[in-house]
Design an enzyme around this catalytic site. Sequence first.
Site, short mmCIF file in Angstrom:
data_model
loop_
_atom_site.label_atom_id
_atom_site.label_comp_id
_atom_site.label_asym_id
_atom_site.label_seq_id
_atom_site.Cartn_x
_atom_site.Cartn_y
_atom_site.Cartn_z
N LYS A 137 -22.24 28.63 2.07
CA LYS A 137 -23.31 29.55 2.43
C LYS A 137 -24.28 28.92 3.42
O LYS A 137 -24.76 29.59 4.34
CB LYS A 137 -24.05 30.01 1.17
N LYS A 220 -9.75 41.01 1.75
CA LYS A 220 -10.27 41.74 0.61
C LYS A 220 -11.34 42.72 1.06
O LYS A 220 -12.08 42.47 2.01
CB LYS A 220 -10.87 40.77 -0.41
N LYS A 223 -18.32 43.93 1.62
CA LYS A 223 -19.37 44.36 2.54
C LYS A 223 -19.36 43.52 3.81
O LYS A 223 -19.57 44.01 4.91
CB LYS A 223 -20.74 44.26 1.87
#
Length: 358
Positions: A137, A220, A223
């Site tokens: 991240k 997959k 969002k």
Amino acid sequence: MVCMASDRPPVAHHRPQAGRSAPLPKFRVLSGIQPTAGSFHLGNYLGAVRQWVALQESHDAFYMVVDLHAITLPQNPADLRTNTRLAAAQLLAAGLDPERCTLFVQSHVPEHAQLAWVMNCLTGFGEASRMTQFKDKSAKQGADRASVGLFTYPVLQVADILLYQANEVPVGEDQRQHIELTRDLAERFNGRFGETFTIPKPYILRETAKIYDLQDPSIKMSKSASTPKGLINLLDEPKATAKKVKSAVTDTDTVIRFDAERKPGVSNLLTIYSTLTGEGIADLEQKYEGKGYGALKTDLAEIMVEFVTPFRERTQQYLDDPETLDSILAKGAEKARAVAAETLSQAYDRVGFLPAKH
């Protein structure tokens, strides 16, 4: 964070009372979902939320909207507040029953943050630095822009788990490292201050059906990864959802057969169909033998409309009655705090904090 239980037999998290007739306590499940996505999409509903609904019948289930975890990345305050209610409303619309589970907002139970500070003080800097999800991240946004909260959020997850004294924490493979950190810190605390926390074991879930992007079935459904046309949001207009299904990528063949490698688009549609209806893949192959992709898409579009229409209506009913929704969350927080406060009180006492006088 999404922690789920499987259909494995329940595991007692406390010893039963003496006597042969004493019932075994239910296995406690703790799961959380972030309030940052707005509408749930089909992938996270089928991959997680639907299982939560089933688990509340057989487990001591605690489900939370993890708004503390959400602010590890910048949030608009008004949007965060709106999305927190929206997430809770969708969980209820999906079938969570406040009489059968404990549904609450993470920040409504201050013990999560309080225990997290204690566990932060037991966590080595190098230990936290090795958490792979932080590396991933922070790499996306740049290490200089990553917050301390993003760095230490795995320790908050540790507190989330230990507050509820579970024997096992069923999770996906990508969360195994977080459970190992939880075990290490629980053992460290117990060794230094005396037996306080149950040492949880990871129970790695069997792979659930993966739902892929309708336009790019190699990735997959999510969002972040999806194009708008490839993502089925459960709160979209039903007509828009039907159109997306009918426009899904397939291939130049005409045979409806499950083959994830050679026919990923068709296989994805079959998976969605099977997961929503309970019909087996083989049965669907036989059902559509000799029929074209148009027939499969048309039928699946109708199934999706039949599913999302009542879901949208139930969600809106909760949003239109914020007093009832907030009351459900308040009662859930009260139930959660009854468990969390007892654990925190023990931990504070063992650490040596001076008890507050009331």
